[in-house]
Design a protein around this motif. Structure first.
Motif, PDB file in Angstrom:
ATOM      1  N   LEU A  27       1.041  -1.333   0.010  1.00 45.93           N
ATOM      2  CA  LEU A  27      -0.071  -0.149  -0.164  1.00 45.93           C
ATOM      3  C   LEU A  27       0.950   1.423   0.181  1.00 45.93           C
ATOM      4  O   LEU A  27       1.810   1.213   0.723  1.00 45.93           O
ATOM      5  CB  LEU A  27      -0.984   0.134   1.357  1.00 45.93           C
ATOM      6  N   ILE A  28       0.538   2.374  -0.846  1.00 45.75           N
ATOM      7  CA  ILE A  28       1.201   3.554  -0.734  1.00 45.75           C
ATOM      8  C   ILE A  28       0.468   4.480  -0.187  1.00 45.75           C
ATOM      9  O   ILE A  28      -0.638   4.689  -0.215  1.00 45.75           O
ATOM     10  CB  ILE A  28       1.512   4.164  -2.363  1.00 45.75           C
ATOM     11  N   LEU A  29       1.462   5.252   0.824  1.00 48.34           N
ATOM     12  CA  LEU A  29       0.452   6.399   1.536  1.00 48.34           C
ATOM     13  C   LEU A  29       1.432   7.430   0.840  1.00 48.34           C
ATOM     14  O   LEU A  29       2.199   7.668   0.993  1.00 48.34           O
ATOM     15  CB  LEU A  29       0.804   6.296   3.240  1.00 48.34           C
ATOM     16  N   PHE A  30       0.245   8.173   0.080  1.00 47.47           N
ATOM     17  CA  PHE A  30       1.013   9.287  -0.664  1.00 47.47           C
ATOM     18  C   PHE A  30       0.517  10.571  -0.005  1.00 47.47           C
ATOM     19  O   PHE A  30      -0.851  11.052  -0.066  1.00 47.47           O
ATOM     20  CB  PHE A  30       0.173   9.111  -2.121  1.00 47.47           C
ATOM     21  N   ASP A  31       1.387  11.458   0.149  1.00 45.41           N
ATOM     22  CA  ASP A  31       1.347  12.797   0.798  1.00 45.41           C
ATOM     23  C   ASP A  31       1.378  13.892  -0.291  1.00 45.41           C
ATOM     24  O   ASP A  31       2.375  14.057  -0.789  1.00 45.41           O
ATOM     25  CB  ASP A  31       2.155  12.912   1.975  1.00 45.41           C
ATOM     26  N   ALA A  32       0.278  14.438  -0.736  1.00 49.41           N
ATOM     27  CA  ALA A  32       0.314  15.467  -1.684  1.00 49.41           C
ATOM     28  C   ALA A  32      -0.165  16.707  -1.083  1.00 49.41           C
ATOM     29  O   ALA A  32      -0.505  17.826  -1.807  1.00 49.41           O
ATOM     30  CB  ALA A  32      -1.161  14.864  -2.576  1.00 49.41           C
ATOM     31  N   ALA A  33       0.414  17.073   0.168  1.00 50.58           N
ATOM     32  CA  ALA A  33       0.067  18.323   0.929  1.00 50.58           C
ATOM     33  C   ALA A  33       0.478  19.562   0.014  1.00 50.58           C
ATOM     34  O   ALA A  33       0.110  20.510   0.284  1.00 50.58           O
ATOM     35  CB  ALA A  33       0.957  18.390   2.281  1.00 50.58           C
ATOM     36  N   TYR A  34       1.789  19.208  -1.036  1.00 49.94           N
ATOM     37  CA  TYR A  34       2.181  20.470  -1.393  1.00 49.94           C
ATOM     38  C   TYR A  34       1.786  20.594  -2.910  1.00 49.94           C
ATOM     39  O   TYR A  34       2.333  21.228  -3.819  1.00 49.94           O
ATOM     40  CB  TYR A  34       3.643  20.595  -1.516  1.00 49.94           C
ATOM     41  N   GLU A  35       0.784  19.841  -3.263  1.00 52.42           N
ATOM     42  CA  GLU A  35       0.358  19.606  -4.569  1.00 52.42           C
ATOM     43  C   GLU A  35      -0.055  21.018  -5.372  1.00 52.42           C
ATOM     44  O   GLU A  35       0.334  21.024  -6.682  1.00 52.42           O
ATOM     45  CB  GLU A  35      -0.830  18.594  -5.009  1.00 52.42           C
ATOM     46  N   SER A  36      -0.476  22.006  -4.766  1.00 50.58           N
ATOM     47  CA  SER A  36      -0.877  23.108  -5.434  1.00 50.58           C
ATOM     48  C   SER A  36       0.485  23.979  -5.907  1.00 50.58           C
ATOM     49  O   SER A  36       0.267  24.870  -6.527  1.00 50.58           O
ATOM     50  CB  SER A  36      -1.871  24.231  -4.438  1.00 50.58           C
ATOM     51  N   PHE A  37       1.524  23.405  -5.595  1.00 51.02           N
ATOM     52  CA  PHE A  37       2.695  24.184  -5.897  1.00 51.02           C
ATOM     53  C   PHE A  37       3.191  23.924  -7.389  1.00 51.02           C
ATOM     54  O   PHE A  37       4.282  24.389  -7.729  1.00 51.02           O
ATOM     55  CB  PHE A  37       3.772  24.368  -4.881  1.00 51.02           C
ATOM     56  N   ILE A  38       2.749  22.698  -7.849  1.00 53.11           N
ATOM     57  CA  ILE A  38       3.004  22.248  -9.118  1.00 53.11           C
ATOM     58  C   ILE A  38       2.548  23.181 -10.360  1.00 53.11           C
ATOM     59  O   ILE A  38       1.185  23.205 -10.294  1.00 53.11           O
ATOM     60  CB  ILE A  38       2.533  20.920  -9.210  1.00 53.11           C
ATOM     61  N   SER A  39       3.420  23.443 -11.096  1.00 55.90           N
ATOM     62  CA  SER A  39       2.683  24.152 -12.313  1.00 55.90           C
ATOM     63  C   SER A  39       3.586  23.761 -13.667  1.00 55.90           C
ATOM     64  O   SER A  39       3.434  24.316 -14.560  1.00 55.90           O
ATOM     65  CB  SER A  39       2.967  25.752 -11.960  1.00 55.90           C
ATOM     66  N   ASP A  40       4.312  22.631 -13.448  1.00 56.91           N
ATOM     67  CA  ASP A  40       5.206  22.126 -14.739  1.00 56.91           C
ATOM     68  C   ASP A  40       4.281  20.777 -15.464  1.00 56.91           C
ATOM     69  O   ASP A  40       4.689  20.203 -16.272  1.00 56.91           O
ATOM     70  CB  ASP A  40       6.397  21.928 -14.647  1.00 56.91           C
ATOM     71  N   GLY A  41       3.154  20.621 -14.760  1.00 57.52           N
ATOM     72  CA  GLY A  41       2.351  19.295 -15.444  1.00 57.52           C
ATOM     73  C   GLY A  41       2.918  17.964 -14.707  1.00 57.52           C
ATOM     74  O   GLY A  41       2.232  16.912 -15.324  1.00 57.52           O
TER      75      GLY A  41
END
Ligand code: MLT
Length: 393
Positions: A200-214
């Motif tokens: 099982l992967i526990l994926f932490d996406a807390a900083y996803e909104s900083f992605i701007s390169d696709g």
């Protein structure tokens, strides 16, 4: 006679950010006239945006009137917020059922709480360096942890190799602390590995909104991830909710282990141990998804990204090796002159009055590295980078 959980004896004496706060307080008490600039813990400096505050105020007023008062809410979160999150994920091509989304008081709590669902016999695989919560919560339960080295050679983005093993795997992208971001191919390799090994992967996406390169913002952008991954996200860094507390966890129905759907287990856990997030806070989070809220939170993220860019430029000017700073609010760099990261922490604090986070606090592979957070004001970041440049040029 009461016995304590012996596993707590295996924890470090104090939580990383508490240790830093203690050292900074000691310095500031001894030097009250010095202006200390804080770029240590990733705590935001901009206030909540107006769209969020409007919703919060209306909700608070409503709580004082019989016809709009709210008592206990649904443990999984109000439908209005879960549906807004559903709509948000659609924007990056991820379709979710509303009951796969669980609103929480933040990613940190859920990352720890989810472990209630799993036997302590499971082995845990954690990239090193790492957000200390993944490690400490497993030590508290007594699980066996294997660390996967993240280093300069793999650009702090380790992928599974022939010897990789682990029932529970933690991934965080954009990464805390390194700011490095997994590509679609790299995340694909992790999903394939997890599916082939029943992990099982526990994926932490807390900083996803900083992605701007696709790059992927959610692990569910990768085929097959809904059969092997739980995702945690938060309004803390997206919308300045570090003190307001709201996040969400996604547990797809297709996640079945040991013949048991994890969604059912997590719902059972939450309904027993959690009474949901305050109505006022969920309305505030709802404000993030209004058109004004989206625009205002985007502006705030851009503000922090400009700080990160300034830090990255300073590292480049000084010829210091670094990661992050582009799709992330963190810049992770090699301590100048090969310094030890706690010694470097003290030097920066005493000579330039800048607070950062020693890489060693995030694990063995953080030795000799250091993290700056871009969540301060522009003025403070500019001043800090000026002091930093003068000290190491
Ligand atoms: C950090 O500085 O690593 C974060 O602010 C910690 C957190 O989000 O709990």
């Amino acid at each position: 006679m009461l016995k304590i959980n012996e596993n707590y004896r295996n924890l470090k004496e104090s939580y990383l950010f508490s240790e830093i706060a203690k050292r900074v307080k000691e310095y500031q008490d001894a030097n009250p006239d010095k202006k200390v600039i804080r770029m240590g813990i990733g705590d935001v400096s901009l206030p909540l945006c107006p769209a969020v505050v409007d919703e919060m105020q209306q909700a608070a007023v409503g709580m004082g009137k019989a016809e709009t008062f709210h008592g206990y809410g649904p443990e999984q979160g109000y439908a209005f917020l879960r549906e807004a999150i559903q709509g948000y994920y659609k924007e990056f091509g991820v379709s979710l059922e509303a009951d796969e989304i669980f609103v929480s008081d933040g990613a940190k709590s859920d990352v720890g709480n989810i472990l209630d669902l799993f036997s302590t016999d499971n082995t845990v695989l954690i990239p090193d360096p790492v957000y200390p919560v993944y490690v400490d919560t497993n030590i508290m339960d007594g699980r066996k942890i294997t660390f996967l080295p993240a280093n300069r050679e793999n650009h702090f983005l380790p992928v599974p190799g022939p010897d990789t093993q682990g029932d529970i795997i933690y991934l965080c992208s954009p990464n805390n602390p390194t700011g490095a971001v997994y590509s679609r191919e790299q995340l694909g390799a992790w999903v394939d590995f997890a599916k082939a090994n029943g992990s099982l992967i526990l994926f932490d996406a807390a900083y996803e909104s900083f992605i701007s390169d696709g790059s992927p913002r959610s692990i569910y952008e990768i085929d097959g991830a809904k059969e092997c991954a739980v995702e945690f996200c938060s309004f803390s860094k997206t919308a300045g909710f570090t003190g307001t507390r709201c996040g969400y966890t996604i547990v797809p129905h297709t996640l079945v282990f040991d013949g048991t759907p994890l969604n059912r287990l997590w719902l059972r856990r939450q309904t027993t141990k959690f009474n949901g997030v305050a109505y006022v806070v969920q309305r505030a989070a709802m404000g993030v998804f209004t058109p004004e809220g989206r625009r205002q939170t985007r502006e705030n993220i851009e503000y922090y990204k400009r700080n990160a860019q300034l830090m990255a430029e300073t590292m480049e000017k000084l010829g210091i090796w670094y990661t992050g700073g582009k799709n992330s609010p963190y810049v992770w760099f090699q301590c100048p002159g090969g310094a030890d990261s706690w010694a470097f922490f003290d030097e920066l604090l005493h000579k330039a009055q800048i607070v950062g986070t020693p890489g060693e606090g995030f694990g063995e592979n953080g030795k000799g590295y250091f993290r700056f957070s871009a969540f301060s004001s522009h003025e403070d970041t500019q001043e800090a980078m000026k002091r930093f440049y003068e000290l190491y040029r």
